[in-house]
Design a protein around this motif. Sequence first.
Motif: not given
Length: 303
Positions: A195-212
């Motif tokens: 997750w820190q790497y995704i944040f650092k590199e601004q990598i796009q991920i599927p929406s289901i990983y976010f609160s909904h």
Amino acid sequence: MKRYYLNHLQKLEAESIFVIREVAAQFERPVLLFSGGKDSIVLGYLSMKAFAPAKIPYPLLHIDTGHNFPEVLQFRDTFVKYLDVRLLVGSVQKSIDTGRVKDETGKFATRNYLQSTTLLDAIHEHKFDAAIGGGRRDEEKARAKERFFSHRNDFGQWDPKNQRPELWDLYNGRKHHGEHFRVFPLSNWTELDIWQYIFKEQIQIPSIYFSHIRDCVIRDGVIYAYSDYLHLDDAEKKKVQSMTVRFRTVGDMTCTGAVKSNAQTVEEIVQEVAALRISERGNRADDKRSENSLEDRKKEGYF
């Protein structure tokens, strides 16, 4: 002379890219196993970095159970275009239709266990000699036994007691005809690192990983997304409720559990994961069928 020191994430990135390049150097027909989850997304991103400005020299392989989250399938197709790679899809439904496997029935039926046959058939059909996967040692005790280069025999089976030593960053990819390797470049990463790497590199991920907000049902302590794939009894149908959730892992909708969460950004997910003490696979119902469930499946050829 000025010295440059790598931080924690840079060291992990360099190690993974080194392993990825070793795969390209040692094997003739590698493939990247792609689920649409965060780990395989990071692997795709690292593969792009490893071979830039050239294209990624191997295709992506997705084993489709037919019970996937729609958001993940949509993201998969978008991400493949972004990477500019070829996508291969192995269909569990096709395996059922051809009699290779038998669909489970009953309240707790899932197709997750059927993926092994479909995966091994795809490896055999395309003659892949190395399958790159996003497994990490922190996920589960069976995966903690894996090496970077994990040997599979000619039946696609894994023997945890017969793995090769990996000293001084030397990886032995020698094999007999019909055998192959599973390779795990993210072995030393943790969920928080991802997750820190995704944040650092601004990598796009599927929406289901976010609160909904989603219709869910709770079964044996696991929060499932409501879908036609779940075999609910009359009592459970009455308990379907709208909940604010997100998913820590991606898989078949019949066995992948959600967590209650208000994290709507990657930064908030990083903060949430840093405070958790339960592996993301703690929300996978398929891993709870027996104490050695995942290890037993890996011995049979599972990812």
